[in-house]
Design an enzyme around this catalytic site. Structure first.
Site, PDB file in Angstrom:
ATOM      1  N   HIS A  56       4.906  12.260  -3.413  1.00 34.46           N
ATOM      2  CA  HIS A  56       4.971  11.235  -4.463  1.00 34.46           C
ATOM      3  C   HIS A  56       3.619  11.105  -5.141  1.00 34.46           C
ATOM      4  O   HIS A  56       2.617  11.643  -4.660  1.00 34.46           O
ATOM      5  CB  HIS A  56       5.359   9.875  -3.853  1.00 34.46           C
ATOM      6  N   ASP A  75       1.097   7.839  -6.697  1.00 32.40           N
ATOM      7  CA  ASP A  75       0.983   6.387  -6.545  1.00 32.40           C
ATOM      8  C   ASP A  75       1.069   5.723  -7.924  1.00 32.40           C
ATOM      9  O   ASP A  75       0.494   6.229  -8.888  1.00 32.40           O
ATOM     10  CB  ASP A  75      -0.351   6.021  -5.872  1.00 32.40           C
ATOM     11  N   HIS A  86       1.036  13.877  -3.540  1.00 32.56           N
ATOM     12  CA  HIS A  86       0.578  14.061  -2.169  1.00 32.56           C
ATOM     13  C   HIS A  86       1.696  13.709  -1.197  1.00 32.56           C
ATOM     14  O   HIS A  86       2.703  13.097  -1.591  1.00 32.56           O
ATOM     15  CB  HIS A  86      -0.691  13.225  -1.911  1.00 32.56           C
ATOM     16  N   ARG A 137      -1.476   9.607  13.764  1.00 32.13           N
ATOM     17  CA  ARG A 137      -2.346   9.434  12.599  1.00 32.13           C
ATOM     18  C   ARG A 137      -2.271   7.976  12.158  1.00 32.13           C
ATOM     19  O   ARG A 137      -1.170   7.410  12.070  1.00 32.13           O
ATOM     20  CB  ARG A 137      -1.880  10.361  11.470  1.00 32.13           C
TER      21      ARG A 137
HETATM   22  C1  GA4 Z   1       3.861   4.669  -3.216  1.00 28.93           C
HETATM   23  C2  GA4 Z   1       2.448   4.063  -3.094  1.00 28.93           C
HETATM   24  C3  GA4 Z   1       2.417   2.812  -2.177  1.00 28.93           C
HETATM   25  O1  GA4 Z   1       2.523   3.219  -0.816  1.00 28.93           O
HETATM   26  C4  GA4 Z   1       3.573   1.848  -2.516  1.00 28.93           C
HETATM   27  C5  GA4 Z   1       4.893   2.586  -2.269  1.00 28.93           C
HETATM   28  C6  GA4 Z   1       6.207   1.807  -2.468  1.00 28.93           C
HETATM   29  C7  GA4 Z   1       6.741   1.220  -1.142  1.00 28.93           C
HETATM   30  O2  GA4 Z   1       6.479   1.771  -0.075  1.00 28.93           O
HETATM   31  O3  GA4 Z   1       7.457   0.221  -1.243  1.00 28.93           O
HETATM   32  C8  GA4 Z   1       7.194   2.811  -3.118  1.00 28.93           C
HETATM   33  C9  GA4 Z   1       6.315   4.015  -3.597  1.00 28.93           C
HETATM   34  C10 GA4 Z   1       4.877   3.544  -3.450  1.00 28.93           C
HETATM   35  C11 GA4 Z   1       6.638   4.438  -5.053  1.00 28.93           C
HETATM   36  C12 GA4 Z   1       8.163   4.472  -5.376  1.00 28.93           C
HETATM   37  C13 GA4 Z   1       8.938   3.346  -4.652  1.00 28.93           C
HETATM   38  C14 GA4 Z   1       7.959   2.219  -4.302  1.00 28.93           C
HETATM   39  C15 GA4 Z   1       8.344   3.316  -2.257  1.00 28.93           C
HETATM   40  C16 GA4 Z   1       9.308   3.835  -3.280  1.00 28.93           C
HETATM   41  C17 GA4 Z   1      10.313   4.634  -2.998  1.00 28.93           C
HETATM   42  C18 GA4 Z   1       3.428   0.526  -1.754  1.00 28.93           C
HETATM   43  C19 GA4 Z   1       3.652   1.679  -3.997  1.00 28.93           C
HETATM   44  O4  GA4 Z   1       3.087   0.850  -4.684  1.00 28.93           O
HETATM   45  O5  GA4 Z   1       4.469   2.678  -4.542  1.00 28.93           O
END
Ligand code: GA4
Length: 329
Positions: A205, A207, A262, A272
């Site tokens: 994904h 961020d 990443h 980890r």
């Molecule tokens: C990815 C980056 C952060 O960990 C996060 C994630 C969020 C979650 O875990 O709730 C998301 C992911 C993240 C992006 C797409 C959506 C939302 C899980 C998911 C499938 C906290 C964020 O801000 O976006």
């Protein structure tokens, strides 16, 4: 037909045949104590959307304190940890990531990075001493946020933007929508028996926010995708922080900086633990290319607020290209 028990099935969907990757030695190294690093920093954001920083000024004590609180929390019985569930939006999560069916070999705590943030629900999990956790969390967030702001200011200098606070002010804003994530990837010994296969800890994904600041223990697992689409493993480094360019910064630089894809693979032998600060803007902030970077160029994106982007990103799957919807055709 053989029916697998549910837990086995869940694990099955996390197992992938992944090409073996070697440790990548080309990760840009930025010395934050040297102002000349701003040029290297810009180059790293253009080439990789990823780099590591040394001389970062975050006290080792702050790092170790929060890490030990995280380890303590993850060692609690599941029934205790589940008192802090679900992670919607903040709290404890186990294997399930987001609201749309993504899974990973990971358990985690999602917390707001705004001060005084720990709810009653979370405090109760920290039993006899929630104050200790609260202090460790606030110290760590302050130090990491300060470093993230310094990096964003160096970035603005490197991009020759007159107002060097144009990015950092978004994180400094009281309403900044920033998040702290504590991840625990348990070891997965079973994977050794399955040759050429890996267990997905956290699927690929990008961020959504502006900048992500990651610290992990000495266990490998993090991989980044290079411009040609190949994946490389990032050697862990206890004394450094790893920095990701995130989607909003890609937009603010009109695509000049790359939001890095990443993922994390589970390790067969060692746990980890990672701690990530996601620096985001206030919800109402307009996310658009910075005017000083445009000089007559067309924006690649239509205008949107962080709230609109976040709402759309959070309703997508982890691996989706979340910016696609906002690109100008
Ligand atoms: C990815 C980056 C952060 O960990 C996060 C994630 C969020 C979650 O875990 O709730 C998301 C992911 C993240 C992006 C797409 C959506 C939302 C899980 C998911 C499938 C906290 C964020 O801000 O976006």
């Amino acid at each position: 037909m053989v029916l697998l028990p549910k837990p086995a099935l869940e694990q099955f969907s996390l197992i992938r045949n992944i090409k073996p990757t070697t440790f990548f030695s080309g990760i840009p190294l930025i010395d934050l104590s040297n102002p000349d690093s701003k040029h290297l920093l810009v180059k790293a954001c253009e080439e990789f959307g990823f780099f590591k920083v040394v001389n970062h000024g975050v006290p080792l004590e702050s790092i170790l304190k929060l890490e030990s609180e995280a380890v303590k929390f993850f060692s609690l019985p599941l029934s205790e940890k589940e008192k802090a569930a679900p992670p919607n939006p903040f709290g404890y999560g186990n294997k399930s990531i987001g609201q749309n069916g993504d899974v990973g070999w990971v358990e985690y705590l999602l917390l707001t990075a705004n001060r005084e943030s720990i709810s009653q629900r979370l405090s109760s999990v920290f039993g006899d001493n929630p104050e200790k956790f609260r202090r460790a969390l606030n110290d760590y967030i302050s130090a990491v946020k300060k470093m993230a702001c310094e990096i964003l200011e160096m970035m603005a200098d490197g991009l020759r933007i007159q107002n060097r606070n144009v990015l950092s002010k978004l994180l400094k804003d009281e309403q900044s929508d920033s998040v702290l994530r504590l991840n625990h990837y348990p070891p997965c010994p079973e994977i050794q028996a399955l040759k050429d296969h890996d267990m997905i800890g956290f699927g690929e994904h990008t961020d959504p926010q502006i900048i992500s600041v990651l610290r992990s223990n000495n266990t490998s697992g993090l991989q980044i995708s290079l411009n040609d689409g190949s994946w490389v493993s990032v050697p862990p480094d206890l004394s450094s922080f790893f920095i990701n360019v995130s989607d909003s910064l890609q937009v603010m630089t009109n695509g000049r900086f790359k939001s890095v894809r990443h993922r994390v693979l589970a390790n067969s032998m060692k746990a980890r633990v990672s701690m990530i600060y996601f620096g985001g803007p206030p919800l109402g902030e307009k996310i658009a290319p910075l005017p000083s970077l445009m000089r007559g160029k067309e924006s690649l994106y239509r205008e949107f607020t962080w709230f609109e982007y976040k709402r759309s990103a959070y309703s997508s799957r982890l691996a989706d290209n979340k910016l696609l919807l906002f690109e100008r055709i």
